[in-house]
Design an enzyme around this catalytic site. Structure first.
Site, PDB file in Angstrom:
ATOM      1  N   ARG A 173      -2.716  -2.448  -3.430  1.00  0.00           N
ATOM      2  CA  ARG A 173      -3.916  -1.685  -3.146  1.00  0.00           C
ATOM      3  C   ARG A 173      -3.912  -0.385  -4.045  1.00  0.00           C
ATOM      4  O   ARG A 173      -2.869   0.485  -3.943  1.00  0.00           O
ATOM      5  CB  ARG A 173      -4.192  -1.104  -1.678  1.00  0.00           C
ATOM      6  CG  ARG A 173      -5.301  -0.208  -1.291  1.00  0.00           C
ATOM      7  CD  ARG A 173      -5.398   0.043   0.169  1.00  0.00           C
ATOM      8  NE  ARG A 173      -6.512   1.207   0.262  1.00  0.00           N
ATOM      9  CZ  ARG A 173      -6.250   2.346   0.330  1.00  0.00           C
ATOM     10  NH1 ARG A 173      -4.880   2.980   0.637  1.00  0.00           N
ATOM     11  NH2 ARG A 173      -7.477   3.166   0.431  1.00  0.00           N
TER      12      ARG A 173
ATOM     13  N   ARG B 141     -10.004  15.178   7.818  1.00  0.00           N
ATOM     14  CA  ARG B 141     -10.988  15.430   6.245  1.00  0.00           C
ATOM     15  C   ARG B 141     -12.521  15.922   7.213  1.00  0.00           C
ATOM     16  O   ARG B 141     -12.587  15.236   8.186  1.00  0.00           O
ATOM     17  CB  ARG B 141     -11.167  14.198   5.643  1.00  0.00           C
ATOM     18  CG  ARG B 141     -10.067  13.759   4.904  1.00  0.00           C
ATOM     19  CD  ARG B 141     -10.270  12.643   3.994  1.00  0.00           C
ATOM     20  NE  ARG B 141      -8.766  11.990   3.709  1.00  0.00           N
ATOM     21  CZ  ARG B 141      -8.915  10.743   3.261  1.00  0.00           C
ATOM     22  NH1 ARG B 141      -9.928   9.970   3.041  1.00  0.00           N
ATOM     23  NH2 ARG B 141      -7.573  10.300   3.111  1.00  0.00           N
TER      24      ARG B 141
ATOM     25  N   GLY C  40     -11.551   4.823  11.170  1.00  0.00           N
ATOM     26  CA  GLY C  40     -10.315   4.966  11.428  1.00  0.00           C
ATOM     27  C   GLY C  40      -9.928   6.557  11.040  1.00  0.00           C
ATOM     28  O   GLY C  40     -10.662   7.253  11.514  1.00  0.00           O
TER      29      GLY C  40
ATOM     30  N   ASN D 282       0.929  -1.334   0.079  1.00  0.00           N
ATOM     31  CA  ASN D 282      -0.084   0.075  -0.046  1.00  0.00           C
ATOM     32  C   ASN D 282       1.001   1.144   0.016  1.00  0.00           C
ATOM     33  O   ASN D 282       1.453   1.609   1.046  1.00  0.00           O
ATOM     34  CB  ASN D 282      -0.973  -0.023   1.290  1.00  0.00           C
ATOM     35  CG  ASN D 282      -2.010   1.079   1.214  1.00  0.00           C
ATOM     36  OD1 ASN D 282      -1.949   2.075   0.341  1.00  0.00           O
ATOM     37  ND2 ASN D 282      -2.816   1.005   2.310  1.00  0.00           N
TER      38      ASN D 282
ATOM     39  N   HIS E 121     -12.924   2.372   0.563  1.00  0.00           N
ATOM     40  CA  HIS E 121     -12.697   1.333   1.620  1.00  0.00           C
ATOM     41  C   HIS E 121     -13.241  -0.187   1.426  1.00  0.00           C
ATOM     42  O   HIS E 121     -13.516  -0.821   2.099  1.00  0.00           O
ATOM     43  CB  HIS E 121     -13.091   1.631   3.087  1.00  0.00           C
ATOM     44  CG  HIS E 121     -12.601   3.017   3.596  1.00  0.00           C
ATOM     45  ND1 HIS E 121     -13.340   3.782   4.079  1.00  0.00           N
ATOM     46  CD2 HIS E 121     -11.475   3.563   3.617  1.00  0.00           C
ATOM     47  CE1 HIS E 121     -12.727   5.089   4.411  1.00  0.00           C
ATOM     48  NE2 HIS E 121     -11.249   4.600   4.099  1.00  0.00           N
TER      49      HIS E 121
ATOM     50  N   GLU F 240      -7.422  -5.860   5.294  1.00  0.00           N
ATOM     51  CA  GLU F 240      -7.296  -5.604   3.809  1.00  0.00           C
ATOM     52  C   GLU F 240      -6.204  -6.213   3.005  1.00  0.00           C
ATOM     53  O   GLU F 240      -6.563  -6.773   2.135  1.00  0.00           O
ATOM     54  CB  GLU F 240      -7.271  -4.190   3.564  1.00  0.00           C
ATOM     55  CG  GLU F 240      -8.508  -3.390   3.932  1.00  0.00           C
ATOM     56  CD  GLU F 240      -8.212  -1.768   4.083  1.00  0.00           C
ATOM     57  OE1 GLU F 240      -8.598  -0.833   3.381  1.00  0.00           O
ATOM     58  OE2 GLU F 240      -7.266  -1.438   5.232  1.00  0.00           O
TER      59      GLU F 240
END
Length: 395
Positions: free
Chosen positions: A94, A242, A211, A9, A182, A380
């Site tokens: 990813r 955010r 998260g 990732n 996600h 993931e």
């Protein structure tokens, strides 16, 4: 010779990774995980084993620490020397955005790279870094199969009206729609939920991926029905830094006040969320929960209010609700957040077992709760490893 799969990732200044070994029974087992971080600034490389014991923890002092390709070479060299009895079978990446082009994982070739590159305007903060890692591995190990797994792919099962914005058809045709994110986390939870509730009882489930990045997803029969994230990963719930969903008029207001695109982007992506609401105290929920400052407390309360409010919205989209699942860093570890959210859902028939919640048990609802509430760790990386193994085994 034992085969292993590397999962990557890649971010702007870091590369998170996990390494899985393939057993004789064709099952995957995590053996290492770690990160190459501080690329170009203060490069550092660490590896931990499956019991979280540090195997490597060191600064990278040579020129390799200045680039993705250099840090990937550090990782590959370590893998070669530390695991002489193992061979690298494939690398799974990813990739944040697959648009409408990619609805499932794919083996990477030049055509796939070109299409991922075309999607960069949809994820300008993430896609270039994924591509940098892909290109770097092509140079370092051109013969090594690479697989792209997309965070948006899981949501392509949503019906068209769930993916629409109320905008012109012309803009829709240009790709302005709700993509959702996600997805790899949601795919994992959907795959293991039957282990907790039984295959016949999965029903209508809302998964709360909470998260530093946060979203919710309504899942029925293992498929995404609706999600809180949309065209970008900034929509939906407030997150660490955010803002989540916000009146587009705010963006127009900032523009009228002379904000540049970069300044506005920083406001919505880096200066908002928990960090902004807390008055700059922290984007970390753990710190805010331990802080008595009214701004910190209000940030937590608003966050939980929004999670509960969006659960209600997704229950409508799914026309019912049987299970709520909390996952990811906050969802798995912040018992006070789970409690505050469930308190706001009591009208839906949610009953929280306070002791089970505090102890972090898997099932945290009471026996008479009309909706079962679960805490299920996400993974993931294993989803990416599984897809990579399947694709390279059949190619």
């Amino acid at each position: 010779m034992q085969q292993v799969i590397l999962v990557i990732n890649a971010g702007s200044s870091s590369i998170k990774f996990a390494i899985y070994t393939l057993s004789s029974a064709n099952t995957l087992q995590a053996i290492y995980h770690g990160m190459a971080e501080g690329i170009g600034v203060k490069p550092h490389f660490f590896v931990k084993n499956q019991t979280n014991e540090a195997i490597v923890d060191c600064a990278v002092s040579d020129e390799r620490g200045q680039s993705h390709i250099g840090m990937l070479s550090v990782l590959l060299d370590w893998l070669d020397t530390h695991n002489e009895e193992q061979t690298l079978l494939a690398v799974g990446h990813r990739v944040v955005h697959g648009g409408d082009t990619f609805r499932s994982p794919v083996v990477i070739d030049d055509d796939v790279i070109a299409k991922i590159t075309e999607l960069t305007p949809l994820a300008p903060l993430h896609q270039p870094h994924h591509l940098a890692a892909i290109h770097a591995l092509q140079q370092l190990r051109p013969e090594l199969p690479q697989v792209a797994c997309f965070d948006t792919a899981f949501h392509r099962s949503q019906e068209p009206i769930a993916q629409m914005f109320a905008i012109s058809r012309e803009l829709m045709q240009q790709g302005v729609k709700r993509y959702g994110f996600h997805g790899l986390s949601y795919e994992y939870i959907a795959s293991v939920l039957p282990d907790y509730v039984g295959m016949e009882n999965t029903g209508k489930t809302i998964v709360c991926h909470l998260g530093n990045g946060a979203s919710l997803c309504a899942i029925e029969h293992g498929q995404s029905v609706a999600s809180t994230t949309g065209f970008s990963a900034v929509e939906g719930l407030p997150m660490g830094t955010r803002c989540g969903s916000i009146d587009v008029g705010v963006a127009l207001h900032l523009w009228e006040q002379g904000y540049s695109l970069k300044q506005a982007t920083d406001v919505f992506y880096k200066q908002s969320g928990l960090l902004g609401m807390s008055g700059g105290i922290s984007a970390d929920m753990r710190i805010l929960l331990d802080n008595d400052d009214p701004n910190a407390q209000e940030a937590v309360e608003h966050y939980c209010y929004r999670v509960a409010r969006e659960i209600g919205s997704l229950a409508v989209a799914m026309q019912g609700l049987n299970h709520i699942v909390f996952t990811a860093g906050i969802g798995e570890h912040a018992a006070p957040v789970r409690e505050k959210v469930c308190e706001r859902l009591a009208w839906l028939g949610v009953g929280l077992d306070t002791q089970a919640n505090q102890q972090g048990q898997s099932l945290i609802s009471t026996d008479d709760s009309q909706i079962a509430v679960w805490v299920i760790p996400t993974n993931e990386e294993i989803i990416i490893a599984q897809h990579s193994l399947k694709l390279v085994s059949t190619s």
